[in-house]
Scaffold this motif. Sequence first.
Motif: not given
Length: 111
Positions: A79, A81-82, A88-93, A95
């Motif tokens: 990912s 994002y990582v 942020r601790s969570r990511f969504y499609e 975002d």
Amino acid sequence: WENIHFIEGDISFRNFNMSDFEWKSLADNIDSVVHMAAEVNLIKSYDKLKSNNVIGTTEVLRFCLTGIPKELHYASTLSVYVSSDDIRSRFYEDDSLELMNEVYGGYAQSK
């Protein structure tokens, strides 16, 4: 399995090292592409990975738009994002990328 075609080759080169006839035949008959090809390397720079991961994906997209339109299914081992400064601790499609300023590492940058 007769309707599934596995194409092995260097995706950084035009036509995946196949003849123009083979390219056109596949482009006119395939309706879906699963793209899982990349050079996975967490040490190499973006410049070293660009040919396979960026230009190669561009060639896959070009193929998807040649002949009949094809659905593209893309899989990645990482990912983006990582490997960024977005903490942020969570990511969504869906975002937004607006909070991200930097992506670390050549592999993540090439994705």
